[in-house]
Enzyme design. Structure first.
Site, PDB file in Angstrom:
ATOM      1  N   GLY A  12      41.945 -14.068 -38.559  1.00 51.31           N
ATOM      2  CA  GLY A  12      40.514 -14.317 -38.633  1.00 51.31           C
ATOM      3  C   GLY A  12      39.899 -15.018 -37.445  1.00 51.31           C
ATOM      4  O   GLY A  12      38.845 -15.653 -37.582  1.00 51.31           O
ATOM      5  N   ARG A  89      43.502  -1.991 -42.929  1.00 53.54           N
ATOM      6  CA  ARG A  89      43.684  -0.912 -43.894  1.00 53.54           C
ATOM      7  C   ARG A  89      42.631   0.161 -43.613  1.00 53.54           C
ATOM      8  O   ARG A  89      41.477  -0.160 -43.327  1.00 53.54           O
ATOM      9  CB  ARG A  89      43.462  -1.496 -45.286  1.00 53.54           C
ATOM     10  N   ASN A 105      33.387  -1.862 -36.351  1.00 52.20           N
ATOM     11  CA  ASN A 105      34.793  -2.260 -36.232  1.00 52.20           C
ATOM     12  C   ASN A 105      35.056  -2.750 -34.821  1.00 52.20           C
ATOM     13  O   ASN A 105      34.506  -2.200 -33.868  1.00 52.20           O
ATOM     14  CB  ASN A 105      35.705  -1.056 -36.516  1.00 52.20           C
ATOM     15  N   HIS A 107      38.138  -2.975 -32.207  1.00 54.96           N
ATOM     16  CA  HIS A 107      39.463  -2.361 -32.043  1.00 54.96           C
ATOM     17  C   HIS A 107      40.052  -2.802 -30.708  1.00 54.96           C
ATOM     18  O   HIS A 107      39.354  -2.780 -29.692  1.00 54.96           O
ATOM     19  CB  HIS A 107      39.339  -0.837 -32.100  1.00 54.96           C
ATOM     20  N   SER A 134      37.068  -2.569 -27.961  1.00 59.54           N
ATOM     21  CA  SER A 134      35.866  -1.770 -28.201  1.00 59.54           C
ATOM     22  C   SER A 134      35.241  -2.175 -29.526  1.00 59.54           C
ATOM     23  O   SER A 134      35.958  -2.447 -30.488  1.00 59.54           O
ATOM     24  CB  SER A 134      36.230  -0.273 -28.300  1.00 59.54           C
ATOM     25  N   ASP A 143      39.079   5.082 -36.005  1.00 60.81           N
ATOM     26  CA  ASP A 143      38.791   4.563 -34.662  1.00 60.81           C
ATOM     27  C   ASP A 143      38.082   5.582 -33.774  1.00 60.81           C
ATOM     28  O   ASP A 143      38.229   5.551 -32.546  1.00 60.81           O
ATOM     29  CB  ASP A 143      40.081   4.069 -33.988  1.00 60.81           C
TER      30      ASP A 143
HETATM   31  C1  GAR Z   1      42.164  -8.250 -33.301  1.00 63.28           C
HETATM   32  O1  GAR Z   1      42.844  -8.085 -32.084  1.00 63.28           O
HETATM   33  C2  GAR Z   1      41.468  -6.974 -33.694  1.00 63.28           C
HETATM   34  O2  GAR Z   1      40.908  -6.273 -32.606  1.00 63.28           O
HETATM   35  C3  GAR Z   1      42.605  -6.189 -34.289  1.00 63.28           C
HETATM   36  O3  GAR Z   1      43.328  -7.136 -35.037  1.00 63.28           O
HETATM   37  C4  GAR Z   1      43.162  -8.432 -34.442  1.00 63.28           C
HETATM   38  C5  GAR Z   1      42.654  -9.386 -35.494  1.00 63.28           C
HETATM   39  O4  GAR Z   1      42.633 -10.693 -35.006  1.00 63.28           O
HETATM   40  N1  GAR Z   1      42.140  -5.113 -35.089  1.00 63.28           N
HETATM   41  C6  GAR Z   1      42.848  -4.006 -35.298  1.00 63.28           C
HETATM   42  O5  GAR Z   1      43.946  -3.809 -34.822  1.00 63.28           O
HETATM   43  C7  GAR Z   1      42.172  -2.985 -36.184  1.00 63.28           C
HETATM   44  N2  GAR Z   1      42.999  -1.821 -36.342  1.00 63.28           N
HETATM   45  P1  GAR Z   1      41.884 -11.828 -35.835  1.00 63.28           P
HETATM   46  O6  GAR Z   1      42.383 -11.732 -37.265  1.00 63.28           O
HETATM   47  O7  GAR Z   1      42.310 -13.105 -35.193  1.00 63.28           O
HETATM   48  O8  GAR Z   1      40.401 -11.585 -35.725  1.00 63.28           O
END
Ligand code: GAR
Length: 206
Positions: A12, A89, A105, A107, A134, A143
């Site tokens: 988070g 998910r 989102n 990514h 992105s 994505d």
């Molecule tokens: C982030 O790097 C985000 O871009 C990625 O997960 C991480 C979450 O970090 N998202 C994905 O891979 C989506 N498929 P966080 O929980 O510290 O925000």
């Protein structure tokens, strides 16, 4: 102020960046709910209990059933924007169509390169010299929605996936806040495959 719902599965830090921007007055918005498919996720602890919703997807009979419960909970907090910030998910068509046009989102790659998982390791394995993150509108294809904005970082010779992920994460936070500032101000819209900023076409998806 704009009502923002956040979907997240893990740590988070992106939610925290949003909360911090709100608290210093950089983002005229409020977090109206944080939703997780992982009831033990650390992200939930970043907001008050009344703002938390979680359910273990494995206890639902189908993806559709979980998505419907999630969508009902999200809709109940009447969000203007729904932001996937580390939500791991896949969202089904039912969820996406219900929030299409206000569903974003972040990514960790320079889309259209590296949709899906393990983006940092794949970028390293390919010898990429630049990598990044992105923010895009979510469509049913994973994505693949129209990209609103990207942040680029260099790949260094001695990087491993973790070092690269850390460098990317540092640019994710200001990137996400910058896009949400446009969204909260009502300046950003998705019209089919076209994004507009202040009513002018910004980007056209393929
Ligand atoms: C982030 O790097 C985000 O871009 C990625 O997960 C991480 C979450 O970090 N998202 C994905 O891979 C989506 N498929 P966080 O929980 O510290 O925000």
């Amino acid at each position: 102020s704009a009502r923002i719902a956040v979907l997240a599965s893990g740590r988070g830090s992106n939610l925290q960046a949003i909360l911090d921007a709100i608290s210093v007055g950089e983002l005229p918005a409020e977090i109206v709910g944080v939703f997780s498919d992982k009831p033990a996720a650390a992200v939930l602890q970043r907001v008050a209990p009344a703002l938390r919703w979680s359910a273990d997807a494995r206890t639902f009979p189908s993806r559709e059933a979980f998505d419907a419960a999630l969508a009902d909970a999200v809709a109940a907090c009447r969000p203007d924007w729904v932001v996937c910030a580390g939500y791991m998910r896949i969202l089904g068509d039912g969820f996406v169509s219900r929030f299409r046009g206000r569903l974003l989102n972040i990514h960790p790659s320079l889309l259209p390169r590296y949709p899906g998982l393990r983006t940092h390791a794949r970028a390293l394995a390919d010898g990429q010299r630049e990598h990044g993150a992105s923010v895009h509108f979510v469509i049913p294809e994973l994505d693949a929605g129209a990209v609103i904005a990207q942040a680029v970082v260099p790949v260094r010779a001695d990087d491993d996936a973790e070092a690269l992920a850390t460098r990317v994460l540092a640019v994710e936070h200001p990137l996400l806040v910058a896009v949400l500032r446009l969204a909260a101000a009502g300046r950003l819209a998705e019209h089919g495959t076209t994004i507009t900023l202040d009513g002018h076409a910004l980007f056209t998806a393929l």
